[in-house]
Write a protein that holds these residues in place. Structure first.
Motif, PDB file in Angstrom:
ATOM      1  N   MET A 151       0.987  -1.288   0.196  1.00  0.00           N
ATOM      2  CA  MET A 151       0.131  -0.015  -0.057  1.00  0.00           C
ATOM      3  C   MET A 151       0.717   1.062   0.288  1.00  0.00           C
ATOM      4  SD  MET A 151      -3.289   1.102   2.024  1.00  0.00           S
ATOM      5  CE  MET A 151      -2.216   1.061   4.484  1.00  0.00           C
ATOM      6  N   LYS A 152       0.397   2.387  -0.434  1.00  0.00           N
ATOM      7  CA  LYS A 152       1.144   3.627  -0.554  1.00  0.00           C
ATOM      8  C   LYS A 152       0.395   4.433  -0.785  1.00  0.00           C
ATOM      9  CE  LYS A 152       1.588   3.039  -5.509  1.00  0.00           C
ATOM     10  NZ  LYS A 152       2.238   2.951  -6.628  1.00  0.00           N
ATOM     11  N   LYS A 153       0.395   5.733  -0.252  1.00  0.00           N
ATOM     12  CA  LYS A 153      -0.467   7.003  -0.199  1.00  0.00           C
ATOM     13  C   LYS A 153      -0.187   7.646  -1.691  1.00  0.00           C
ATOM     14  CE  LYS A 153      -0.731   7.259   3.987  1.00  0.00           C
ATOM     15  NZ  LYS A 153      -1.915   6.654   4.370  1.00  0.00           N
ATOM     16  N   ALA A 154      -0.536   8.377  -2.327  1.00  0.00           N
ATOM     17  CA  ALA A 154      -0.968   8.307  -3.228  1.00  0.00           C
ATOM     18  C   ALA A 154      -2.043   9.653  -3.436  1.00  0.00           C
ATOM     19  CB  ALA A 154      -1.431   7.937  -4.621  1.00  0.00           C
ATOM     20  N   THR A 155      -1.723  11.275  -4.393  1.00  0.00           N
ATOM     21  CA  THR A 155      -2.049  12.324  -4.735  1.00  0.00           C
ATOM     22  C   THR A 155      -2.941  12.137  -5.908  1.00  0.00           C
ATOM     23  OG1 THR A 155      -0.493  13.231  -5.296  1.00  0.00           O
ATOM     24  CG2 THR A 155      -1.216  13.330  -2.414  1.00  0.00           C
ATOM     25  N   PHE A 156      -3.837  12.719  -6.372  1.00  0.00           N
ATOM     26  CA  PHE A 156      -4.829  12.934  -8.082  1.00  0.00           C
ATOM     27  C   PHE A 156      -5.317  14.942  -7.872  1.00  0.00           C
ATOM     28  CE2 PHE A 156      -4.420   8.485  -6.451  1.00  0.00           C
ATOM     29  CZ  PHE A 156      -4.397   7.934  -8.049  1.00  0.00           C
ATOM     30  N   THR A 157      -5.615  15.226  -8.301  1.00  0.00           N
ATOM     31  CA  THR A 157      -6.113  16.050  -8.347  1.00  0.00           C
ATOM     32  C   THR A 157      -7.672  16.496  -9.317  1.00  0.00           C
ATOM     33  OG1 THR A 157      -5.111  16.343 -10.987  1.00  0.00           O
ATOM     34  CG2 THR A 157      -4.803  17.723 -10.237  1.00  0.00           C
ATOM     35  N   GLU A 158      -8.029  14.370  -9.401  1.00  0.00           N
ATOM     36  CA  GLU A 158      -9.595  14.976  -9.665  1.00  0.00           C
ATOM     37  C   GLU A 158      -9.825  13.379  -8.515  1.00  0.00           C
ATOM     38  OE1 GLU A 158      -9.844  12.868 -13.345  1.00  0.00           O
ATOM     39  OE2 GLU A 158     -10.178  15.514 -14.022  1.00  0.00           O
ATOM     40  N   LYS A 159     -11.090  13.420  -7.719  1.00  0.00           N
ATOM     41  CA  LYS A 159     -11.476  12.034  -7.530  1.00  0.00           C
ATOM     42  C   LYS A 159     -11.806  10.598  -7.461  1.00  0.00           C
ATOM     43  CE  LYS A 159     -14.700  14.289  -4.051  1.00  0.00           C
ATOM     44  NZ  LYS A 159     -15.952  15.095  -2.855  1.00  0.00           N
ATOM     45  N   GLN A 160     -10.886   9.817  -6.726  1.00  0.00           N
ATOM     46  CA  GLN A 160     -11.045   8.934  -7.780  1.00  0.00           C
ATOM     47  C   GLN A 160     -12.035   7.303  -7.089  1.00  0.00           C
ATOM     48  OE1 GLN A 160      -8.075   8.198  -9.335  1.00  0.00           O
ATOM     49  NE2 GLN A 160      -8.348   9.987  -9.649  1.00  0.00           N
ATOM     50  N   PRO A 161     -12.415   6.812  -8.128  1.00  0.00           N
ATOM     51  CA  PRO A 161     -13.468   5.598  -7.740  1.00  0.00           C
ATOM     52  C   PRO A 161     -12.960   4.558  -6.294  1.00  0.00           C
ATOM     53  CG  PRO A 161     -12.509   5.060  -9.741  1.00  0.00           C
ATOM     54  CD  PRO A 161     -11.838   5.905  -9.572  1.00  0.00           C
ATOM     55  N   ASP A 162     -13.553   3.851  -6.012  1.00  0.00           N
ATOM     56  CA  ASP A 162     -12.842   3.191  -4.667  1.00  0.00           C
ATOM     57  C   ASP A 162     -12.192   2.113  -5.800  1.00  0.00           C
ATOM     58  OD1 ASP A 162     -14.636   4.268  -3.315  1.00  0.00           O
ATOM     59  OD2 ASP A 162     -16.019   2.195  -3.399  1.00  0.00           O
ATOM     60  N   TYR A 163     -12.503   1.764  -6.620  1.00  0.00           N
ATOM     61  CA  TYR A 163     -11.162   0.696  -7.303  1.00  0.00           C
ATOM     62  C   TYR A 163     -11.458   1.233  -8.998  1.00  0.00           C
ATOM     63  CZ  TYR A 163     -15.114  -1.612  -9.562  1.00  0.00           C
ATOM     64  OH  TYR A 163     -16.211  -2.891 -10.021  1.00  0.00           O
ATOM     65  N   ARG A 164     -10.421   0.464  -9.943  1.00  0.00           N
ATOM     66  CA  ARG A 164     -10.637   0.572 -11.172  1.00  0.00           C
ATOM     67  C   ARG A 164      -9.266  -0.816 -11.214  1.00  0.00           C
ATOM     68  NH1 ARG A 164     -10.610   5.398 -13.574  1.00  0.00           N
ATOM     69  NH2 ARG A 164      -9.743   7.343 -12.110  1.00  0.00           N
ATOM     70  N   TYR A 165     -10.589  -1.771 -12.208  1.00  0.00           N
ATOM     71  CA  TYR A 165     -10.199  -3.165 -12.774  1.00  0.00           C
ATOM     72  C   TYR A 165      -9.971  -2.577 -14.374  1.00  0.00           C
ATOM     73  CZ  TYR A 165     -10.364  -8.082 -12.758  1.00  0.00           C
ATOM     74  OH  TYR A 165     -10.471  -9.228 -13.143  1.00  0.00           O
ATOM     75  N   PHE A 166      -8.551  -3.087 -15.515  1.00  0.00           N
ATOM     76  CA  PHE A 166      -8.880  -3.055 -16.171  1.00  0.00           C
ATOM     77  C   PHE A 166      -8.161  -4.455 -16.743  1.00  0.00           C
ATOM     78  CE2 PHE A 166      -7.026   0.795 -14.483  1.00  0.00           C
ATOM     79  CZ  PHE A 166      -7.950   1.305 -15.394  1.00  0.00           C
ATOM     80  N   PRO A 167      -9.266  -5.518 -17.505  1.00  0.00           N
ATOM     81  CA  PRO A 167      -8.270  -6.909 -17.352  1.00  0.00           C
ATOM     82  C   PRO A 167      -7.941  -6.407 -18.962  1.00  0.00           C
ATOM     83  CG  PRO A 167     -11.241  -5.726 -17.720  1.00  0.00           C
ATOM     84  CD  PRO A 167     -10.681  -5.158 -17.728  1.00  0.00           C
ATOM     85  N   LEU A 168      -7.076  -8.009 -18.627  1.00  0.00           N
ATOM     86  CA  LEU A 168      -6.111  -7.473 -20.295  1.00  0.00           C
ATOM     87  C   LEU A 168      -5.707  -8.976 -21.207  1.00  0.00           C
ATOM     88  CD1 LEU A 168      -2.921  -6.726 -17.505  1.00  0.00           C
ATOM     89  CD2 LEU A 168      -4.126  -5.475 -19.069  1.00  0.00           C
ATOM     90  N   ALA A 169      -5.686  -8.695 -22.393  1.00  0.00           N
ATOM     91  CA  ALA A 169      -6.243  -9.927 -22.997  1.00  0.00           C
ATOM     92  C   ALA A 169      -5.474 -11.486 -22.724  1.00  0.00           C
ATOM     93  CB  ALA A 169      -4.625  -9.257 -24.835  1.00  0.00           C
ATOM     94  N   ASP A 170      -3.921 -11.163 -22.298  1.00  0.00           N
ATOM     95  CA  ASP A 170      -3.611 -12.190 -20.980  1.00  0.00           C
ATOM     96  C   ASP A 170      -4.249 -13.300 -20.553  1.00  0.00           C
ATOM     97  OD1 ASP A 170      -2.685 -10.924 -19.281  1.00  0.00           O
ATOM     98  OD2 ASP A 170      -0.894 -10.809 -19.474  1.00  0.00           O
ATOM     99  N   GLY A 171      -5.181 -12.582 -19.447  1.00  0.00           N
ATOM    100  CA  GLY A 171      -6.084 -13.324 -19.035  1.00  0.00           C
ATOM    101  C   GLY A 171      -5.366 -13.099 -17.885  1.00  0.00           C
TER     102      GLY A 171
END
Length: 102
Positions: A1-21
């Motif tokens: 886990m790390k700290k991160a800063t953004f200039t926009e609010k983030q969703p609770d998660y992002r899930y990116f399926p990749l072509a390799d499964g």
């Protein structure tokens, strides 16, 4: 886990399926916000605890993450043992075997 800063609010998660499964998964836990001021402008900065990892899609599905994203905030994928670790384990097993035979 790390700290991160953004200039926009983030969703609770992002899930990116990749072509390799596999899937790239990003988990965000909101901490707070602050304002950064420069001579020219003022910017709101959003702070998050964040985790990112890559796993097989059949191990952690998007439905699983959607149901409870914070469950994965400190998740660390299990990596296979290195060749060195495997060799050490085999040597240890061999030494135990030899000591039992003698």
């Amino acid at each position: 886990m790390k700290k991160a800063t953004f200039t926009e609010k983030q969703p609770d998660y992002r899930y990116f399926p990749l072509a390799d499964g596999k899937a790239d998964i990003f988990i965000y836990s909101y901490i707070g916000e602050s304002t950064e001021t420069t001579d020219e402008s003022e910017t709101t900065v959003y702070e998050y605890d964040m985790n990112e990892f890559r796993v097989p899609q059949n191990l952690i599905t998007e439905d699983m993450v959607r149901d409870n994203p914070m469950k994965y905030l400190e998740y660390k994928p299990v990596s296979p043992p290195t060749d060195h670790e495997r060799l050490e384990a085999m040597e240890q097993a061999f030494m135990e075997f030899v000591s039992e035979v003698l």
